[in-house]
Design an enzyme around this catalytic site. Structure first.
Site, short mmCIF file in Angstrom:
data_model
loop_
_atom_site.label_atom_id
_atom_site.label_comp_id
_atom_site.label_asym_id
_atom_site.label_seq_id
_atom_site.Cartn_x
_atom_site.Cartn_y
_atom_site.Cartn_z
N CYS B 18 14.59 7.49 -2.08
CA CYS B 18 15.93 7.94 -2.32
C CYS B 18 16.55 8.64 -1.15
CB CYS B 18 15.87 8.93 -3.44
SG CYS B 18 14.25 9.68 -3.48
N ASN B 251 11.71 12.83 -1.44
CA ASN B 251 11.89 11.44 -1.05
C ASN B 251 10.55 11.00 -0.52
OD1 ASN B 251 12.43 9.00 0.07
ND2 ASN B 251 13.83 9.75 1.64
N GLY B 252 9.81 10.29 -1.34
CA GLY B 252 8.50 9.92 -0.85
C GLY B 252 7.59 9.49 -1.95
N MET B 496 -8.98 -17.75 8.12
CA MET B 496 -8.70 -18.50 6.89
C MET B 496 -8.87 -17.54 5.69
SD MET B 496 -7.79 -21.25 8.29
CE MET B 496 -7.40 -22.31 6.92
N GLU B 933 5.57 -15.35 11.87
CA GLU B 933 6.12 -14.14 12.45
C GLU B 933 6.26 -14.19 13.96
OE1 GLU B 933 2.39 -11.12 12.13
OE2 GLU B 933 4.21 -10.39 13.05
N LYS B 984 -4.69 -9.71 4.88
CA LYS B 984 -4.86 -8.37 5.42
C LYS B 984 -3.63 -7.52 5.14
CE LYS B 984 -3.48 -10.25 9.84
NZ LYS B 984 -3.57 -10.29 11.25
N CYS B 1149 -7.53 -29.89 9.72
CA CYS B 1149 -8.36 -28.68 9.65
C CYS B 1149 -9.59 -28.96 8.79
CB CYS B 1149 -7.56 -27.53 9.07
SG CYS B 1149 -8.57 -26.15 8.48
N CYS B 1155 -10.44 -19.84 13.72
CA CYS B 1155 -9.12 -19.70 14.34
C CYS B 1155 -9.09 -18.50 15.29
CB CYS B 1155 -8.03 -19.49 13.29
SG CYS B 1155 -8.24 -20.42 11.78
N CYS B 1160 -10.82 -23.90 17.77
CA CYS B 1160 -10.63 -24.91 16.73
C CYS B 1160 -10.90 -26.29 17.33
CB CYS B 1160 -9.21 -24.85 16.19
SG CYS B 1160 -8.86 -26.14 14.99
#
Lengths: 492, 1543
Positions: B18, B251-252, B496, B933, B984, B1149, B1155, B1160
């Site tokens: 908040c 706030n937390g 993997m 990413e 992860k 694969c 990897c 590979c």
């Protein structure tokens, strides 16, 4: 894992054969065990795959290949041996004879040459014998149960060893003078010298496995006796009913089943059968100075080629009814991870070709045999075989069949004809009849998933159950049959 | 009201965050203006709150003020005494009259009992019309009571006497209400105090003033006001959970709550204080566990404050700042914190807390300081603090000081002393009020030799393999877990996903640890970076007997100090043999007999619990629980069960705090084991068998002989320590003291009964085995281990076999006993099952290569075959039989395929060839691929192959923001915010330098050869309202794209998803915890995150319950493999389906799981050009796979009798547990929570959001008006590239200003943008968050005023100039003018700031240039490119994780290197002329653009000042630049991934 990039940096090791000119003069093994430093280098190529197809899809035994490859790479031979021994009773044998389905399935076979796992296995086993690591593992306690095993081929031996180690009393009945079955009497010495087999059998004997050789079950001992005196009976008699030809001239002299020919030669090489008795068992002529025709393009046929050559044949022709497989000179497997249908050239082929004595033909069908007319009279010995070329078609039921090509007949002269067209099924001996075993559609002994035949307490394993197959599969079935029998005994 | 626990919904799992703030008249003058302005602050923080499914009900807002005496005096019909001599209680009571009267009677009765006289009651007038429907339905009745107390002696001497009595009375009432079976919706007391009063409720701030008319009265006066606007992940109206509470507004998030609650409960039994006397019993329970974390925190703070400590002292105990050696703080202060570490564990989690005791009002941040808190002090004596700047406008000349709270710091306005007191003064006075330092030195116990270098460990070689087997060791444990830890001193890495079976479905006996999954932070609180920010973390703890919480004596710290929780064999030996006064150590064996019947385990646990209690009763301070001495007849109680059972037994007995528990166990070996043991109560662990194993491995030659035994063990311990930090950090927990016993795990496959008894408070979503099976599994392992041994033993006793003696020796045990292979990390026949069996891989590849559907069916049969792969929850499900329909009535496969997407895989984790093949496949089908990413090379936006675009339509926005530019955003159809990744979650990653090829460096906007780090958190998402802000930013950065948020399945993911829906995302992706990775620590792959079935089901349930289901699409991924998987996911509520691993397998694969090694062999997951050559995948393979899947889905639909997939979404009632698949072990599996159907009509709940993405009206975007003005006035520039320049007003609710303009530019002019300064906009005022986000080249934003957090986020070439307003009198370089996390992920452009910026300036900058006058902590963190010039002070941890770019800092006192994190950078003296010219040029530019006095002075005295500049140069970067200069970038040989890993 070996070295992370070992497979990129290193090419597959080459097999080392003895020189052709030397090896065709004797029956000693053609292929040598690779030196340790080459083996450790080769092991570095193993990638220790997350999904090791060698171990899982390739090797029928489920050998822990990535684990011992890694150990060999790290020079931990003893530990490698212990991991190998977990799944394979006779690695020195598979290390020599196995067609290495593991290599066919090796991940490296997808796009380059596979790890030379068979040689690594062989090297581990040889090292283990040399270092004295292979010792008897007699059971710690005796179960008091008795098991009879009929047949001492790879499956019977593996089952015997496993069952004995579980603490059972095991008696192996072998109708021939020495244990080993096909390993002893079928495989030529140039592929497996018999002392290799001896030292293993010695281990079994030291562990307490009893061998009753020269005793044919169902004949020398009755089925009833075996059933009565043993808690379980395991049939491991192999698949010895050879495929025959029903064509004119088949009954001429000089036409033999390949296995008889090979067995006779092995007996001669080992000297275990006195010469005077040999004719009694196998009345076979030598191929010396003869023209040899081998019918059948498989491994047995190839063994016939190598043996004939060593006996001093003038020329050898090997024919195969199937079309010539694709020639494949790439290192990788076009049908990974399966056994590829490609042209295979054995060391026997290579050596016979090298001395210019081999002709290989494919897509031909033998139509008849005839004797050569001599001046005196018609001989009862074979002198020629008549062939026709075939092409393979598909019939209405989707089945392949050979269609003769018109006007393609030809003849080949032959003094000896060896039939190496495979085996139909287990021999339907008196023993099996007396035991009232059921057969499957192909004529092999029918069992349930636990290796038990239609007769409770009677089990079957190896080729007798599956039909003719590989040594490594026989060992696997022997091991699994042993587990099944053990479970059976304790559930009684 | 909060719904009950139903299905997977658990009311304790909601999160809130908040905006907070306070306003005070420093001189203590009570004015109505404080109230008015307080409300104004609230209204200006509205965007930080949220509203619910009815689009009207706010999550809550409130205000705490002093008692408005004048107001009450005026309106009350009865008279009241002088201020401070009476108490006012505010009550939330039932609407139902009868119930209410009963309640008031109870209240009056208790007040009388406690000695009060009731002066009168008052009904509080309210105006419900302004409320949302849900809030109105649940609205309580509001009453206030006025009471006095007879004056006594103590009354006069103790100013808090009345407050304390009111506290006791309230606690009695609460307990009584609880006893009467009233819940908090029916009876709740916001405040009962003589000083403070709390007005709060379920509304958004704008509804606040009209609701409580009291507040509008001009006589309603206070000197202080604490305000709070709530954003909850829940939408269940809950009046009482609104803030402020009686002391704080927060706030937390308290991440360690369960542990804190257990500990405080245990301490009740030794609680005493002369201030309370016998009344102390009336205070119990101190906390009501069903309250929110903030409310519970408030309860404890209240106890401490009422118990005699000042409020600031109490807060310093509960939320200590970091005091590790890296901090330059006073010795007394350090001692204060260390002393209190022995009394109370931190309440750990991100926190900005505003607090007041009615006289003092203040605020503090936790040690990580991730929540913003900006303050302004005016010349006229107003102090204002709020989450944002600009919530109240002040004239520039009025402002005395502008600042922000730094991490761990506190600020107080004391209205009695009429002063603002800063952190240093507060803390130095408190830390010197007692001689803490002396107390510590004299009393804390440091065992001599403890944590010395470990000496060698004795092993019993003969028995070792047997003991190992008894504890379930496998070859993999040795080679894949322990060895890498010994060799590299860190956890092993793998790749993997995890496709092995759940522990409960495995045929192999499992360690109990495997039934527990680690929880992790996502969205509602940030994970910490345990590597770059480990200075805030600590493994130090005290063990021993705790004393009375409400006292302070030297004895309190007479405990054993452990610098970390891993004890060597020497350590444990020392402990066992120590003799210290009042610190007795005893050992309790935790073995149980193997010979008895089932039930021995339970009996053994009972007796161990009693034994431990007896030892504690007799005064022992430390109990060592030991499983040494395993024999054939005795085996170890699973260590986790032992510790947790004893821990909870002692908690229940109120004795837990009286002794420390240490484990001496052979079982623990991997990091997850240690984490669970500590998480369930162990203070320290001695893993003796792991140590013995290491020595054995050394002996056998597995470990380099150059590594001594001692170093090998040291490395292993280091790896465990690092791993523990990582696991704690995942949850955002900083200290082991608060992690201990915090139970941050969920159980999968354990029965509720078992968990409730031994792991009380842990959630188990699918039920399963109980103690009998735990016992059986343990005994199976044990008996297997001893089977051969016992036989051999018998044999040796009466030996009689034929072998020779030598043979006998040869056949010795050690050498021949072999451990099982394991088969978890690599497939092994006859070991753990894997979904992707070799057969399945081969069948799938054959199917897609030959376009052969029958092979595909073979593949899916293998995967679905329960005999082969009873691995997953879905494998236990059966689709109920329904009437089939002909298949041609089912929708075509094309329409089914529309719901397929690819899951994120970055270019970097997979090869260019594989990445492009997937994009081509998806684009040719008209579907969306996900770029992952790592960014995407611009050429792919515009290139085609065979007429098919190479562009990935889903573009990911992950924590590192690689390549996230304005142009990247506009070339996406969907923007995906990756909060976590299944393999992860909660962790960052790193791409080692040698993998950063030229191509990758280009895409990721960095330098070839320089390591790239992905931070664990998004530095612009520390809480749910931040996520809403990022969604807002992205929608402005590309108004045409839909925004999705990727979460990972775990306990509570449903409530987070609800928060995501309220943040207006279009899609939420629930990713299974077993999804794949390019590299990740093995323990994270195996032990974090839950299967998607659970998370998806929870998400669907919570969304339906919250009326939010139709606001968002739900996507699922993670080990989806067959049509059946899709059908089941759809039935559980998923509308879209993501695939990754299966696509890679289709492309070749073979599940090498290498990897992370870059090796590979099929060219899929490698950057090695030699190996990429072997890539044989084709887009058709992917296409075939997806078509086959759709075909299979279609067949299922036909069989089930449905014509479209849409019809079955959320139809969970069509699923049932297939009992035929259960066996003896699994027979108690209970899927009822997963299969729970929330009771709302189907039609409303499972509405497909297929069309949801297009043209969403943006009326909710507050900035639209301003943004439209900007667009209009820029038209000429946009269309004709003509220069424009104009001026606008700005306020803090104008957020992401410039983003949409930049999108327009990028769309027209691509990455190149416009010529410099084509559009020049001047703003006056306080800019909202994300000012200048993704600002494109050619735009200049000039701001006269100040800016909030995320300034210049993703800056893409534009320019930002900020300077204080004309007339300001404060010194810019000492005042905060820009908030936290400026320039996050900037890729280019320039920023000039005449003032200080907050924490994490230029974090993840990869190309922008900035000049700033000063920065807070963690400046230039993770920077990979660009230049930063700091003309003044920096905070600590500067340049942490900085692998590229250069910073120049004016280091006037030459102490900068003490604040700089030198791990990756060098601080250099500037000698290079180029550097000097560059500096001078930009400082000049800065002076010109911002009129910085500081810059002008520096330029004037250049000769004197220039030498004081230092250059911060990343070491790798320098090397890389050198290499580039030499133009030879050579790839190093080995892919040695360190510490962490890349995605």
């Amino acid at each position: 894992m070996g070295s992370p990039k070992g497979f990129i940096q290193r090419e597959r090791a080459e097999t080392i054969y003895r020189p052709i000119e030397e090896r065709i003069k004797d029956y000693k093994e053609v292929e040598l065990t690779l030196p340790e430093e080459i083996i450790t280098g080769e092991a570095s190529r193993c990638m220790e795959c997350g999904t090791p197809f060698c171990h899982s899809l390739g090797c029928p035994l489920g050998n822990l290949i990535p684990e011992w490859n890694d150990l060999v790479y790290k020079n931990k031979w003893y530990e490698a041996y212990l991991r190998l021994e977990l799944t394979n009773n006779f690695p020195e044998i598979t290390g020599r004879l196995c067609p290495a389905l593991c290599e066919t399935a090796c991940t490296l076979s997808i796009n380059r040459s596979p790890v030379f796992t068979r040689q690594i296995e062989r090297a581990i086993a040889e090292k283990a014998f040399k270092e004295g690591w292979i010792t008897p593992h007699p059971p710690i306690h005796e179960s008091g149960k008795r098991i009879a095993i009929v047949g001492s081929g790879p499956s019977g031996l593996a089952a015997a060893q496993q069952l004995r180690r579980m603490g059972h009393r095991v008696v192996v009945f072998e109708k021939y003078p020495k244990p080993g079955g096909i390993l002893r009497y079928g495989i030529p010495d140039f592929k497996l010298e018999k002392h290799i087999l001896e030292r293993r059998i010695k281990q079994l004997i030291d562990e307490g496995v009893e061998f009753e050789t020269d005793v044919e079950a169902g004949y020398d001992v009755s089925a009833r006796y075996l059933r009565k005196k043993f808690d379980a009976l395991l049939i491991a008699t192999g698949s010895r009913e050879p495929r025959d030809l029903d064509i004119p001239g088949r009954n001429l002299r000089g036409i033999h089943f390949a296995l008889e020919f090979l067995a006779a030669n092995n007996l001669k090489v080992s000297g275990e059968v006195p010469q005077e008795e040999a004719p009694y068992i196998f009345s076979l002529p030598s191929a010396e100075n003869k023209k040899v025709l081998v019918i059948g393009g498989g491994d047995t046929g190839s063994d016939c080629v190598g043996t004939s050559l060593r006996q001093g044949a003038l020329h050898i022709t090997q024919v195969e009814i199937l079309p010539k497989p694709q020639e494949w000179n790439n290192p990788y497997n076009p049908q990974w991870p399966n056994w590829p249908k490609i042209l295979r050239t054995s060391s026997s082929h290579r050596e016979a070709e090298a001395v210019g004595k081999l002709t290989r033909l494919w897509g031909v069908m033998v139509k008849s045999f005839e004797s050569l007319k001599t001046e005196r009279a018609t001989s009862d010995r074979v002198g020629r075989a008549n062939f026709v070329r075939v092409e393979w078609k598909i019939d209405q039921n989707g089945r392949f069949y050979p269609k003769e090509i018109e006007g393609s007949t030809f003849s080949i002269e032959a003094d000896i004809v060896l039939l190496a067209m495979g085996f139909l099924h287990v021999r339907h001996t008196t023993l099996l009849k007396d035991l009232k075993l059921n057969y499957d559609a192909r004529g092999n002994i029918e069992t349930n998933a636990y290796y038990m035949t239609s007769t409770p307490g009677v089990f079957a394993t190896g080729d007798a159950k599956t039909g003719a197959s590989l040594v490594v599969r026989a060992i696997n079935h022997g091991r699994r049959a042993a587990e099944a029998i053990n479970r059976f005994l304790y559930s009684q | 009201m909060l719904p009950k626990e139903e299905g997977l919904y658990n009311p304790t799992l909601h999160h809130d965050s908040c905006g907070v703030g306070f306003l005070a008249n420093i001189n203590g003058e009570k004015t109505h203006r404080v109230i008015e302005k307080g409300i104004q602050i609230l209204c200006n923080l509205e965007h930080r709150g949220a509203i619910g499914g009815d689009m009207k009900t706010g999550d809550g807002a409130g205000m705490l003020t002093q008692i408005p005496h004048d107001f009450f005096k005026k309106i009350l019909p009865f008279s009241i005494p002088q201020p401070g001599n009476y108490g006012v209680g505010f009550f939330f009571l039932p609407q139902e009259r009868e119930k209410r009267e009963y309640a008031t009677q109870m209240v009056e009765h208790i007040l009388k009992e406690e000695g009060f006289s009731v002066l009168g009651w008052r009904d509080v007038p309210v105006n419900p019309d302004s409320l949302g429907e849900q809030a109105r339905e649940e609205m309580p009745f509001f009453k206030q009571v006025f009471v006095t107390l007879e004056k006594t002696e103590s009354h006069r001497t103790d100013p808090l006497y009345l407050e304390r009595k009111l506290y006791i009375a309230r606690k009695v009432m609460e307990r009584e209400a609880l006893k009467s079976g009233w819940n908090l919706d029916e009876f709740y007391i916001p405040s009962l105090s003589s000083r403070k009063i709390v007005y709060k409720g379920m509304f958004v701030s704008t509804q606040f003033v009209s609701f409580y008319q009291d507040l509008g009265d001009s006589d309603f006066k206070s000197a202080l006001a604490v305000v709070h606007q709530r954003y909850s992940t829940n939408t269940f109206p809950s009046w009482f959970l609104a803030h402020p509470f009686r002391y704080i507004a927060h706030n937390g998030e308290i991440n360690t709550l369960k542990g804190n609650i257990n500990k405080i409960t245990a301490r009740e039994h030794t609680l005493s204080s002369p201030l309370f006397g016998d009344d102390i019993k009336k205070l119990f329970p101190i906390v009501n566990p069903s309250l929110s974390d903030s409310a519970i925190f408030d309860n404890v703070l209240e106890l401490l404050t009422m118990g005699g400590r000042s409020i600031e002292h109490s807060l310093m105990m509960m939320v200590p700042e970091a005091f590790g050696s890296r901090y330059h703080i006073s010795e007394d202060k350090r001692a204060f914190f260390e002393y209190h570490a022995a009394i109370m564990e931190p309440w750990d989690g991100p926190a900005a807390i505003t607090f007041t005791d009615g006289i003092k009002v203040g605020a503090m941040l936790d040690r990580n300081g991730l929540r913003p808190a900006r303050y302004i002090i005016t010349k006229s004596g107003t102090a204002l603090l709020a989450s944002e700047v600009g919530v109240l406008p002040f004239k520039p000349e009025e402002v005395l000081e502008k600042g922000r709270l730094a991490p761990g710091k506190m600020l107080i306005v004391d209205t009695e002393k009429r002063r603002v007191i800063k952190d240093n003064e507060i803390k130095s006075s408190i830390s010197r009020q007692k001689p803490y330092r002396h107390w510590l030195e004299k009393n804390r116990i440091l065992l001599k030799g403890l944590f010395g270098p470990p000496r060698s460990v004795g092993t019993n070689e003969k028995l070792l393999p047997i003991i190992q087997k008894s504890f379930g060791y496998t070859v993999e444990d040795l080679r894949k877990i322990i060895l890498p830890m010994v060799e590299n001193a860190q956890e092993p890495i793998g790749s993997m996903g995890n496709d092995t079976s759940l522990a409960v479905l495995s045929d192999k006996p499992q360690l109990l640890f495997n039934y527990f999954k680690q929880l992790f932070a996502q969205v509602t609180n940030p994970p910490i970076d345990p590597y770059r920010e480990n200075l805030v973390m600590s493994l130090m703890s005290f063990v021993g007997k705790e004393q009375n919480l409400l006292e302070e004596t030297p004895e309190h710290c007479h405990q054993l100090k452990l610098s970390h929780p891993i004890l060597t064999n020497d350590d444990i030996h020392l402990l066992k043999n120590s003799s210290i006064r009042d610190f007795r150590v005893s050992t309790v064996s935790i073995l149980f007999p193997t010979t008895g019947h089932i039930g021995s385990l339970q009996r053994a646990i009972n007796s161990v619990c009693r034994e431990v209690e007896t030892r504690i009763d007799s005064g022992d301070s430390l109990i060592i629980l030991s499983d040494r001495g395993v024999t054939e007849e005795k085996t170890a109680i699973p260590s986790l069960l032992a510790i947790s059972a004893i821990h909870h037994y002692l908690v229940n007995r109120g004795k837990r705090h009286l002794a420390g528990l240490v484990l001496e166990t052979g079982e623990a070996r991997e990091v997850h084991h240690f984490a669970t043991l500590i998480g369930y109560g162990a203070s320290a662990i001695n893993p003796y068998l792991a140590f013995e194993t290491i020595i054995d491995l050394k002996r056998r030659g597995y470990i380099d002989s150059n590594l001594s035994d001692e170093d090998a063990i040291e490395n292993y311990i280091t790896a465990i320590k690092k791993g523990l930090l990582k696991i704690m950090s995942k949850m955002g927990v900083s200290t082991i003291r608060s992690y201990r016993g915090a139970q941050i795990f969920e159980a999968i496959g354990l029965s509720k009964e078992f968990v409730d008894k031994y792991f009380t408070g842990t959630s188990t979503s699918i039920g399963g085995i109980g103690i009998e099976w735990v016992e059986r599994e343990k005994l199976t392992m044990h008996r297997e281990a001893f089977r051969e041994y016992s036989e051999l033993k018998k044999h040796l006793e009466g030996s009689s076999f034929k072998g020779s003696k030598e043979d006998n020796q040869m056949y010795s045990f050690t050498s021949t006993i072999q451990l099982d292979s394991g088969g978890r990390y690599s497939y092994r026949r006859n070991s753990e099952k894997h979904l992707f069996s070799p057969e399945a891989i081969v069948a799938l590849q054959r199917a897609v290569r030959n376009n052969d559907y029958s092979s595909f069916k073979e593949y899916s049969t293998i995967i679905n075959d329960p005999k082969k792969s009873l691995c997953t929850i879905r494998s236990l499900l059966k689709i109920k039989e329904t009437t089939p329909i002909p298949i041609d009535r089912v929708e075509p496969i094309e329409s089914i395929m529309k719901r397929f997407v690819t899951s994120a895989m970055s270019f970097g984790s997979i090869s260019k060839e594989a990445h492009e093949a997937i994009a081509l496949a998806m684009n040719s089908l008209g579907l969306r691929s996900n770029c992952g990413e790592g960014g995407e090379d611009e050429y792919r936006f515009y290139s085609k192959v065979g007429g098919i675009s190479l562009n990935s339509k889903i573009k990911q926005v992950a924590s590192a923001r690689f390549g996230v530019t304005s142009n990247y955003l506009v070339n996406a159809e969907e923007l995906q915010i990756k909060i976590a990744q299944g393999a992860k979650p909660g962790e960052g990653g790193q791409l080692p330098g040698h993998k950063v090829t030229r191509e990758i460096a280009k895409v990721r906007r960095s330098t070839p050869g320089v390591m790239l780090i992905s931070p664990p958190p998004h530095h612009d998402i520390y809480s749910i309202e931040d996520l809403a802000q990022l969604i807002f930013d992205l929608k402005h950065g590309n108004p045409n794209a839909r925004v999705s948020v990727k979460l990972v399945s775990e306990l509570g993911v449903g409530t987070v998803a609800a928060g995501v829906a309220k943040g207006r995302a279009d899609t939420v992706l629930i990713s299974g915890g077993d999804g794949g990775t390019g590299a990740s620590p093995l323990s994270s792959i195996m032990h974090t995150g839950t299967p998607w079935e659970i998370g998806l089901s929870e998400t669907n349930q919570v969304l339906v319950k919250s009326n939010l289901r139709d606001k968002i699409r739900v996507q699922v991924d993670g080990q989806l493999k067959t049509g059946r998987d899709i059908i089941i996911a759809a039935l559980l509520g998923a509308e879209e389906f993501g695939f990754a691993t299966t696509l890679l397998v289709s492309l070749g694969c073979v599940m090498m799981r290498k990897c992370h090694m870059n090796t590979c062999p099929v060219g899929v997951a490698t950057q090695d050009p030699q190996l990429r050559k072997f890539f044989r995948g084709k887009p058709e393979h992917v296409i075939n796979f997806l078509r086959f899947l759709a075909m299979e889905v279609r067949e299922y639909l036909a069989n089930m009798g449905f014509t479209t997939l849409d019809e079955i979404i959320g139809r969970v009632e069509l699923l049932e547990l297939d009992r035929t698949k259960l066996n003896e072990k699994t027979r108690d599996i209970d899927l009822s929570k997963v299969l729970y159907k929330p009771g709302i009509q189907h039609s409303k709940t499972s509405k497909s959001k297929q069309q949801h993405n297009k043209n969403i009206p943006h009326q909710w975007l507050v900035s639209d008006e301003l943004e439209n003005k900007i667009l209009q006035q820029s038209r000429d520039a946009l269309e004709n590239k003509r220069r424009v320049s104009f001026t606008l007003q700005i306020k803090n609710s104008n957020r992401a200003v410039g983003a949409t303009l930049s999108a327009e530019i990028s769309r027209r002019y691509k990455d190149k943008g416009l010529p410099e300064d084509t559009i020049h906009i001047k703003f006056n005022g306080s800019a909202g968050q994300s000012f200048g986000a993704f600002l494109a080249r050619g735009v200049t934003l000039e701001l006269e005023g100040d800016a909030n957090d995320y300034l210049g986020k993703g800056l893409s070439g534009g320019r930002i100039i900020i300077y204080p307003p004309a007339g300001s009198s404060f010194i810019p370089e000492r005042n905060i003018i820009a908030g936290n996390v400026s320039l996050f992920g900037a890729t280019g452009g320039e920023v000039f700031i005449n003032g200080m910026a907050g924490e994490r300036f230029a974090v993840r900058n990869s190309g922008a240039l900035a000049v700033v006058e000063g920065v807070g902590d963690h400046g230039c963190e993770y920077m990979t490119g660009g230049r930063v010039i700091v003309l003044g002070e920096t905070g600590v941890n500067f340049a942490a994780g900085m692998s590229g770019g250069i910073a120049y800092v004016l280091d006037r006192n030459q102490l900068f290197d003490t604040k700089c994190n030198l791990e990756m950078v060098d601080v250099e003296h500037i000698t290079d002329l180029e550097d000097e010219q560059f500096l001078k040029e930009y400082i000049k530019k800065h002076a010109e653009l911002t009129k910085s006095r500081n810059a002008i002075q520096i330029l004037n005295m250049w000769e004197e000042i220039f030498p004081l500049f230092v250059k911060v140069m990343p070491i790798d970067y320098r090397e890389a630049l050198k290499r580039i200069k030499e133009t030879e970038l050579e790839e190093s040989d080995n892919a040695n991934v360190t510490e962490e890993v890349y995605a």
